[in-house]
Scaffold this motif. Structure first.
Motif, PDB file in Angstrom:
ATOM      1  N   PRO A  13       7.955  41.637  77.147  1.00 55.62           N
ATOM      2  CA  PRO A  13       9.354  41.549  76.740  1.00 55.62           C
ATOM      3  C   PRO A  13      10.344  41.680  77.890  1.00 55.62           C
ATOM      4  CG  PRO A  13       8.405  43.634  76.026  1.00 55.62           C
ATOM      5  CD  PRO A  13       7.283  42.789  76.561  1.00 55.62           C
ATOM      6  N   ARG A  14      10.027  42.506  78.888  1.00 54.17           N
ATOM      7  CA  ARG A  14      10.957  42.678  80.009  1.00 54.17           C
ATOM      8  C   ARG A  14      11.082  41.390  80.815  1.00 54.17           C
ATOM      9  NH1 ARG A  14      10.117  46.705  85.042  1.00 54.17           N
ATOM     10  NH2 ARG A  14      11.972  46.117  86.179  1.00 54.17           N
ATOM     11  N   VAL A  15       9.963  40.737  81.072  1.00 52.47           N
ATOM     12  CA  VAL A  15       9.973  39.470  81.806  1.00 52.47           C
ATOM     13  C   VAL A  15      10.725  38.422  80.999  1.00 52.47           C
ATOM     14  CG1 VAL A  15       8.503  37.607  82.676  1.00 52.47           C
ATOM     15  CG2 VAL A  15       7.852  39.977  83.074  1.00 52.47           C
ATOM     16  N   ASP A  16      10.435  38.352  79.693  1.00 53.00           N
ATOM     17  CA  ASP A  16      11.096  37.364  78.836  1.00 53.00           C
ATOM     18  C   ASP A  16      12.607  37.591  78.781  1.00 53.00           C
ATOM     19  OD1 ASP A  16       8.618  36.248  78.305  1.00 53.00           O
ATOM     20  OD2 ASP A  16       8.352  37.374  76.437  1.00 53.00           O
ATOM     21  N   GLN A  17      13.026  38.854  78.696  1.00 56.42           N
ATOM     22  CA  GLN A  17      14.459  39.158  78.637  1.00 56.42           C
ATOM     23  C   GLN A  17      15.150  38.787  79.940  1.00 56.42           C
ATOM     24  OE1 GLN A  17      16.268  40.176  75.886  1.00 56.42           O
ATOM     25  NE2 GLN A  17      17.934  39.593  77.249  1.00 56.42           N
ATOM     26  N   ARG A  18      14.500  39.059  81.053  1.00 61.32           N
ATOM     27  CA  ARG A  18      15.086  38.683  82.346  1.00 61.32           C
ATOM     28  C   ARG A  18      15.219  37.169  82.454  1.00 61.32           C
ATOM     29  NH1 ARG A  18      12.964  41.534  87.670  1.00 61.32           N
ATOM     30  NH2 ARG A  18      14.785  40.428  88.435  1.00 61.32           N
ATOM     31  N   ALA A  50       4.301  30.511  85.930  1.00 62.64           N
ATOM     32  CA  ALA A  50       3.504  31.628  86.453  1.00 62.64           C
ATOM     33  C   ALA A  50       3.244  32.655  85.355  1.00 62.64           C
ATOM     34  CB  ALA A  50       4.224  32.279  87.638  1.00 62.64           C
ATOM     35  N   GLU A  51       4.226  32.885  84.498  1.00 63.69           N
ATOM     36  CA  GLU A  51       4.048  33.814  83.389  1.00 63.69           C
ATOM     37  C   GLU A  51       2.981  33.296  82.423  1.00 63.69           C
ATOM     38  OE1 GLU A  51       6.536  35.872  79.711  1.00 63.69           O
ATOM     39  OE2 GLU A  51       7.522  34.387  80.971  1.00 63.69           O
ATOM     40  N   THR A  52       3.040  32.028  82.107  1.00 66.96           N
ATOM     41  CA  THR A  52       2.049  31.417  81.222  1.00 66.96           C
ATOM     42  C   THR A  52       0.651  31.520  81.820  1.00 66.96           C
ATOM     43  OG1 THR A  52       3.714  29.885  80.375  1.00 66.96           O
ATOM     44  CG2 THR A  52       1.403  29.280  80.032  1.00 66.96           C
ATOM     45  N   ARG A  53       0.563  31.263  83.112  1.00 68.93           N
ATOM     46  CA  ARG A  53      -0.724  31.354  83.810  1.00 68.93           C
ATOM     47  C   ARG A  53      -1.256  32.789  83.788  1.00 68.93           C
ATOM     48  NH1 ARG A  53       0.878  28.178  87.806  1.00 68.93           N
ATOM     49  NH2 ARG A  53       1.640  29.912  89.033  1.00 68.93           N
ATOM     50  N   ALA A  54      -0.364  33.761  83.967  1.00 68.59           N
ATOM     51  CA  ALA A  54      -0.774  35.164  83.967  1.00 68.59           C
ATOM     52  C   ALA A  54      -1.289  35.576  82.594  1.00 68.59           C
ATOM     53  CB  ALA A  54       0.391  36.053  84.386  1.00 68.59           C
ATOM     54  N   GLN A  55      -0.708  35.028  81.551  1.00 69.11           N
ATOM     55  CA  GLN A  55      -1.090  35.399  80.195  1.00 69.11           C
ATOM     56  C   GLN A  55      -2.266  34.575  79.663  1.00 69.11           C
ATOM     57  OE1 GLN A  55       2.734  34.825  78.325  1.00 69.11           O
ATOM     58  NE2 GLN A  55       3.086  37.021  78.236  1.00 69.11           N
ATOM     59  N   VAL A  66      -2.462  40.611  81.277  1.00 70.24           N
ATOM     60  CA  VAL A  66      -1.603  40.505  82.450  1.00 70.24           C
ATOM     61  C   VAL A  66      -1.847  41.760  83.280  1.00 70.24           C
ATOM     62  CG1 VAL A  66       0.748  40.270  83.305  1.00 70.24           C
ATOM     63  CG2 VAL A  66       0.098  39.180  81.158  1.00 70.24           C
ATOM     64  N   THR A  67      -2.408  41.562  84.452  1.00 68.91           N
ATOM     65  CA  THR A  67      -2.725  42.696  85.321  1.00 68.91           C
ATOM     66  C   THR A  67      -1.463  43.239  85.982  1.00 68.91           C
ATOM     67  OG1 THR A  67      -3.090  41.336  87.274  1.00 68.91           O
ATOM     68  CG2 THR A  67      -4.999  41.699  85.826  1.00 68.91           C
ATOM     69  N   LYS A  68      -1.575  44.433  86.553  1.00 73.02           N
ATOM     70  CA  LYS A  68      -0.437  45.013  87.277  1.00 73.02           C
ATOM     71  C   LYS A  68      -0.028  44.116  88.429  1.00 73.02           C
ATOM     72  CE  LYS A  68      -1.051  49.914  86.339  1.00 73.02           C
ATOM     73  NZ  LYS A  68      -1.254  51.252  86.910  1.00 73.02           N
ATOM     74  N   LYS A  69      -1.009  43.535  89.107  1.00 70.01           N
ATOM     75  CA  LYS A  69      -0.719  42.654  90.241  1.00 70.01           C
ATOM     76  C   LYS A  69       0.055  41.421  89.767  1.00 70.01           C
ATOM     77  CE  LYS A  69      -2.989  40.180  94.003  1.00 70.01           C
ATOM     78  NZ  LYS A  69      -4.271  39.860  94.642  1.00 70.01           N
ATOM     79  N   GLU A  70      -0.365  40.821  88.640  1.00 62.82           N
ATOM     80  CA  GLU A  70       0.331  39.650  88.106  1.00 62.82           C
ATOM     81  C   GLU A  70       1.747  40.017  87.667  1.00 62.82           C
ATOM     82  OE1 GLU A  70      -3.350  37.049  86.215  1.00 62.82           O
ATOM     83  OE2 GLU A  70      -2.560  38.757  85.073  1.00 62.82           O
ATOM     84  N   ARG A  71       1.873  41.165  87.020  1.00 63.12           N
ATOM     85  CA  ARG A  71       3.191  41.617  86.562  1.00 63.12           C
ATOM     86  C   ARG A  71       4.125  41.855  87.755  1.00 63.12           C
ATOM     87  NH1 ARG A  71       4.207  43.500  81.508  1.00 63.12           N
ATOM     88  NH2 ARG A  71       1.967  43.718  81.171  1.00 63.12           N
TER      89      ARG A  71
END
Length: 115
Positions: free
Chosen positions: A30-35, A70-75, A80-85
């Protein structure tokens, strides 16, 4: 003309977001999506005010699409790992700084009302 293009891009993003919401849990990031939403809104405001030229807008929108990809790829693997986040947050930090710089430079859109 540019506002129609921006509206069409926003509608495409809403459609893509709807399809994506079905593929992954809605609250997975949600934080990534909101940003992302906030940054899209900042770009739209810059277009409306004339602070962004067509070229600047296109580049910023391309950068936003890159973050979304990149978000889609991470998910894609379900986790979603800490490194990806951390990588996504850094990408968004850079995108946010780019939006600020482009909105506050001396370049103005040619058809900016009263500017």
């Amino acid at each position: 003309m540019l506002t129609l293009k921006t509206l069409a891009a926003a509608l495409a993003l809403v459609g893509a977001a709807g399809a994506f919401a079905q593929a992954a849990p809605a609250s997975s990031m949600p934080r990534v999506d909101q940003r992302q939403a906030n940054q899209e809104r900042r770009i739209d405001q810059g277009v409306t005010s004339g602070a962004l030229t067509k070229r600047e807008t296109a580049r910023l929108e391309k950068e936003q699409a890159h973050v979304e990809k990149a978000e889609t790829r991470a998910q894609s693997d379900g986790t979603v790992t800490k490194k990806e986040r951390r990588h996504l947050h850094r990408m968004q930090d850079r995108a946010s700084a780019d939006i600020y710089r482009q909105k506050h430079d001396r370049q103005r859109a040619a058809s900016a009302p009263g500017k």
